[in-house]
Write an enzyme that holds these catalytic residues in place. Structure first.
Site, PDB file in Angstrom:
ATOM      1  N   TYR A   1     -10.249  15.815  34.449  1.00  0.00           N
ATOM      2  CA  TYR A   1      -9.823  16.121  35.818  1.00  0.00           C
ATOM      3  C   TYR A   1      -8.765  17.224  35.809  1.00  0.00           C
ATOM      4  O   TYR A   1      -8.838  18.207  36.547  1.00  0.00           O
ATOM      5  CB  TYR A   1      -9.264  14.838  36.437  1.00  0.00           C
ATOM      6  CG  TYR A   1      -8.604  14.973  37.785  1.00  0.00           C
ATOM      7  CD1 TYR A   1      -9.365  15.048  38.950  1.00  0.00           C
ATOM      8  CD2 TYR A   1      -7.207  14.982  37.901  1.00  0.00           C
ATOM      9  CE1 TYR A   1      -8.749  15.147  40.195  1.00  0.00           C
ATOM     10  CE2 TYR A   1      -6.593  15.084  39.141  1.00  0.00           C
ATOM     11  CZ  TYR A   1      -7.364  15.157  40.290  1.00  0.00           C
ATOM     12  OH  TYR A   1      -6.752  15.251  41.498  1.00  0.00           O
TER      13      TYR A   1
ATOM     14  N   SER B   1      -3.693  20.022  41.915  1.00  0.00           N
ATOM     15  CA  SER B   1      -2.980  18.819  41.473  1.00  0.00           C
ATOM     16  C   SER B   1      -1.939  19.163  40.428  1.00  0.00           C
ATOM     17  O   SER B   1      -2.119  20.111  39.651  1.00  0.00           O
ATOM     18  CB  SER B   1      -3.964  17.820  40.875  1.00  0.00           C
ATOM     19  OG  SER B   1      -3.260  16.750  40.282  1.00  0.00           O
TER      20      SER B   1
END
Ligand SMILES: Cc1cc2nc3c(=O)[nH]c(=O)nc-3n(C[C@H](O)[C@H](O)[C@H](O)COP(=O)(O)OP(=O)(O)OC[C@H]3O[C@@H](n4cnc5c(N)ncnc54)[C@H](O)[C@@H]3O)c2cc1C
Lengths: 246, 441
Positions: free
Chosen positions: A151, A138
């Protein structure tokens, strides 16, 4: 015996997983979908068979159950040509700040599990001398942000793992792809405020992954705009960055 | 709440929009005032719930496909574009396609859409064998010509008002190639255009594009496009049997100011279009199915050309007998106004299959108008010609007809309402369209 190439998608029931499986099946790959709930993957398997007339396998896979990984890989009917890890968990940053179990689940789902399973496949691929490993990481891993650093840090770890693996495999026939999708309109992001021009649909990610595998790209920002955005974000001095609450 | 509108961007209405991920969640989403929405290509208010709008495009799986017969079972949110792209190269196309491929299967069934072949092959519903329907009452039923046949024929053309279509089984057309052999005929006036369409009855595909601003001796001048599926042996050496459809690349980025479309720009456009078409008249050539069936799809968001206030399409069908006179009257008024746009389409229809299906044997005329000035009054006036001639308006295009116009055009309405009531006694399934035209007040 089929001479077709094969790909396995770990996290096959996600929107990106479905789209990726479609992209590969459309390109003539036999595909396998792996996920926690195999029964829930049946309709997607039927869809792929009916659309593209390819072989579709289903396998049980739980990214948190690392003890099962050896058995999972050994239990596959054949070693695939391409392994794509889409698994990940966004989680809730605020909850993770005080709930250690939730934080750990986010870290393990995005870093520990995906890295271990791709690492395991990497050994087999290196022994065979061929294969492609794809990790969906990501842009959130490019720099920790106040709003989602649990995250983000796990994705950063995963990105680092992939780049290290790529370096190690560079003179073998094995290739490693890191995918950084940016905002994707999926189940996971439903209800979130996404920035329109920076947001893509899941099929765009699927096609980008296929293209990266076929062209042997190393790192893919699905939307080219993200490369620029993250370049700016990465180069902001920490003194400035920490004042930006985003 | 979200602001929702149809393709014409008029009216714009507040609705609760849900995107369920499972059929169970679709069921739970239904409450009083719910309607299903496909890809929002209906022009007016058909796909907007009075309270809640349930988007179905996430359901796009193929359940099964038989390559020997072309029979397919699929989820209702799948887009026709996806179907064409996936099964075209395998030798199958839908029997019926509308003028855009960005419609869902559910939307195509609910509007019983017609293509350029309605005069000889009927509408979309004719090739649907069965549907899985979630009724307003909460049941999930399979309906076909034999089983629950009332629900089946009310759903085809029923504008979503019988419930939510979850899946459908349909037949696809075997094709050798994705190419169409197109023939263009040039008609110098309305009589010639109608004669050419009649003569084209035996062609699989036929449609006429009318210059609706031309007056005087050019009144009703048209280009008539006939088409047949091309066989493999008709392709030139090395040509791909199946052409690829380009994604609509650059769209219209902003709403153009209403000024852009005026009687001068429209007249100039039509003049150019007519002349370019006339040059191709006579001969025949092969065209890819994409520009042939979906000419406007290459420009994304072309509806923004009409500006922020949106536009209206007026599509009527007039029974064969006496059609010439009425079409002449309507077109004359339109030509005088001068603000009807690019798309004036005339084609022949046959009998529709659903209880509320739009088609009936006759001629259908479709016109676009920007929302401006006295357009609503003007269209009411046109409707009077339609009603007097025993014609009707297409619900998938409508945003403004009156209850009286609707009731006059659809004599099977009472039968439809009775079936709707039996499937949904509490009246959960409702749209802005049904509120405007059907529901008791
Ligand atoms: C450029 C353009 C060209 C067109 N050309 C033609 C043409 O040539 N011929 C023609 O017939 N039409 C034509 N249309 C109209 C279009 O085919 C219909 O409006 C079609 O219904 C749109 O499908 P959709 O999936 O976008 O449905 P929507 O617009 O979302 O919905 C239309 C209707 O279908 C219902 N519906 C949608 N999905 C479901 C479901 N799963 N279950 C139950 N009901 C459902 C809705 O409730 C609504 O009443 C055209 C439209 C455009 C924009």
């Amino acid at each position: 015996m089929t001479s077709r190439k094969s790909a396995i998608v770990l996290g096959g029931s996600s929107d990106i997983g479905r789209a990726t499986a479609r992209a590969f099946a459309k390109a003539g790959y036999d595909v396998a979908l792996a996920g926690r709930d195999v029964a829930a993957l049946e309709p997607d398997a039927a869809d792929l068979r009916a659309r593209y007339n390819v072989e579709v396998g289903l396998h049980k896979f739980d990214v948190l159950d690392t003890a099962s990984f050896d058995g999972f890989v050994a239990g596959l009917p054949a070693l695939p040509d391409v392994v794509i890890s889409i698994v990940g968990l966004l989680g809730v940053q605020q909850t993770a700040e005080s709930d250690l179990a939730h934080a750990a689940t986010i870290m393990r789902s995005n870093y520990e599990g995906p890295s271990l399973i791709l690492g395991l496949f990497a050994e087999k691929f290196l022994a065979r001398g061929s294969g492609t490993l794809v990790g969906v990481s990501s842009v959130a891993g490019d720099r920790g942000r106040a709003s989602n650093y649990v995250y983000g840090s796990a994705k950063a770890g995963f990105s680092a793992f992939l780049s290290g693996l790529r370096a190690r495999a560079s003179s073998s026939g094995v290739h490693v792809v890191t995918v950084k999708p940016g905002f994707v309109r999926t189940k996971m992001t439903e209800g979130m405020k996404l920035i329109g021009p920076l947001t893509v649909e899941a099929p765009v990610v699927g096609d980008a992954i296929l293209a990266a595998v076929e062209k042997k790209t190393d790192v893919v920002y699905v939307s080219a705009k993200w490369r620029l955005v993250m370049l700016i974000i990465k180069t902001l001095p920490e003194a400035v960055f920490k004042k930006l609450k985003f | 709440m979200t602001l929702v509108s149809g393709w014409g961007r008029f009216p714009v209405v507040d609705s609760d929009v849900l995107r369920p991920r499972s059929f169970a969640a679709v069921g739970e989403a239904v409450e009083a005032g719910t309607i299903a929405r496909g890809n929002g290509r209906a022009y007016g208010d058909a796909a907007i719930g009075t309270v809640r709008t349930v988007t179905m495009t996430g359901f796009d799986r193929v359940r099964s496909f038989d390559p020997a017969t072309g029979r397919i079972r699929l989820e209702a949110g799948m887009l026709l574009a996806d179907l064409v792209e996936t099964f075209g190269p395998r030798g199958f196309l839908p029997f019926v396609v509308p003028g855009t491929r960005f419609v869902s299967i559910g939307g195509a069934i609910a509007a019983d859409v017609h293509g350029k072949n309605h005069h000889c092959e009927g509408g979309f519903g004719r090739y649907v064998d069965s549907i899985l329907l979630r009724t307003g009452q909460g049941e999930v039923i399979e309906a076909s010509r034999e089983q629950n046949s009332d629900a089946f024929f009310a759903t085809i053309g029923g504008m979503g008002l019988t419930g939510i279509i979850l899946e459908a089984t349909m037949r696809l057309r075997p094709v050798e190639t994705g190419w169409i052999r197109e023939r263009v005929i040039c008609a110098s006036d309305l009589d010639a255009a109608m004669r050419a369409l009649d003569a084209g009855d035996s062609a699989t595909y036929s449609v006429a594009w009318i210059d609706c601003v031309a007056r005087g001796k050019d009144f009703g001048r048209s280009l008539i496009y006939l088409g047949e599926h091309a066989g493999k042996d008709e392709l030139t050496e090395g040509a791909a049997a199946f052409p690829v459809g380009k994604d609509p690349g650059l769209g219209v980025p902003v709403d153009l100011p209403a000024m852009t479309l005026n009687r001068y720009s429209i007249r100039a456009f039509n003049e150019m279009y007519y002349r370019m078409g006339a040059r191709r008249a006579g001969g025949s050539r092969l065209v890819s199915l994409y520009p042939y069936f979906f000419p406007l799809d290459s420009i994304a968001d072309w509806n923004r050309i009409y500006g922020r206030r949106g536009f209206l399409q007026h599509q009527c069908v007039i029974p064969e007998a006496g059609a010439r006179a009425v079409l002449g009257d309507i077109l004359e008024r339109v030509a005088l106004r001068g603000d009807a746009s690019f798309l004036a389409v005339l084609k022949k229809l046959g009998q529709g299959d659903g209880i509320l299906s739009f088609p009936l044997p006759g001629y259908t005329l479709a016109l676009d108008f920007p929302v401006q000035g006295d357009i609503l009054n003007f269209l009411d006036e046109i409707d009077r010609f339609v009603v007097a001639a025993g014609g009707r308006l297409y619900l998938a295009k409508d945003a403004r007809q009156s209850r009286a116009t609707f009731a006059a055009g659809y004599p099977a309405l009472q039968r439809f309402n009775a079936i709707r009531k039996s499937l949904d006694p509490a009246g959960n399934i409702r749209s802005k369209l049904s509120q405007r035209l059907f529901d008791e007040v």
